[in-house]
Design an enzyme around this catalytic site. Sequence first.
Site, PDB file in Angstrom:
ATOM      1  N   CYS A  28     -12.963   4.836   3.668  1.00  0.00           N
ATOM      2  CA  CYS A  28     -11.926   4.178   4.320  1.00  0.00           C
ATOM      3  C   CYS A  28     -10.897   6.300   5.639  1.00  0.00           C
ATOM      4  CB  CYS A  28     -10.198   4.491   3.350  1.00  0.00           C
ATOM      5  SG  CYS A  28     -10.643   5.754   1.818  1.00  0.00           S
ATOM      6  N   HIS A  71       9.857   6.960   0.089  1.00  0.00           N
ATOM      7  CA  HIS A  71       8.904   7.933  -0.599  1.00  0.00           C
ATOM      8  C   HIS A  71       7.669   7.476  -1.645  1.00  0.00           C
ATOM      9  CE1 HIS A  71      12.564  10.277   0.993  1.00  0.00           C
ATOM     10  NE2 HIS A  71      12.005  10.659   1.424  1.00  0.00           N
ATOM     11  N   GLU A 150       4.708   2.639  13.347  1.00  0.00           N
ATOM     12  CA  GLU A 150       3.976   3.932  12.421  1.00  0.00           C
ATOM     13  C   GLU A 150       4.493   4.891  12.746  1.00  0.00           C
ATOM     14  OE1 GLU A 150      -0.398   2.790   9.984  1.00  0.00           O
ATOM     15  OE2 GLU A 150      -0.114   3.368  11.878  1.00  0.00           O
TER      16      GLU A 150
END
Length: 162
Positions: A28, A71, A150
């Site tokens: 990952c 957050h 992103e």
Amino acid sequence: MAAFRIRVDHENLKFSSAHFVLFGNGKCEGLHGHNYRAWVELEGSLQPSDYVLDFLAVKPLMKAICEQLNHKVMLPTENAGLKIESGDVIVDAVYGKKQYRFPAEDVLLLPIHNTSAELLARYICGLLREEIKSQYGGKGVVTIRVGVQESFGQEASYEEAF
């Protein structure tokens, strides 16, 4: 076929979150974050108000979804390779040789297979579709499209029939 579309792409439709993408075989990405931006397009017929749906109806719904994601460390719950133990105080996550421990209040467990921009767009799309249906009926809307950026130049979107 002619169609009307509205697009809500407002500067406050953003969230800052941490994630890692799972590649399989225990591999990952490293944990990292983005300052995401989101947008939505609705396609459909004009209603008696001469709107597909009022911008002022859509903006707060998208803003509320972004605030839920803001957050947080986003963890996907539908990936069998990621083992998650969620307690009241701590969330432990293990993937291959990597082990993570987070304060529970900082984690958002998402019912998706991975935290890619593509699957985040689909997740947001589903939440927004249900909110529009429950609050406004969505009469006349035929297509919903959600995008997640992103970072500048890196964006994914998801579209489905309303």
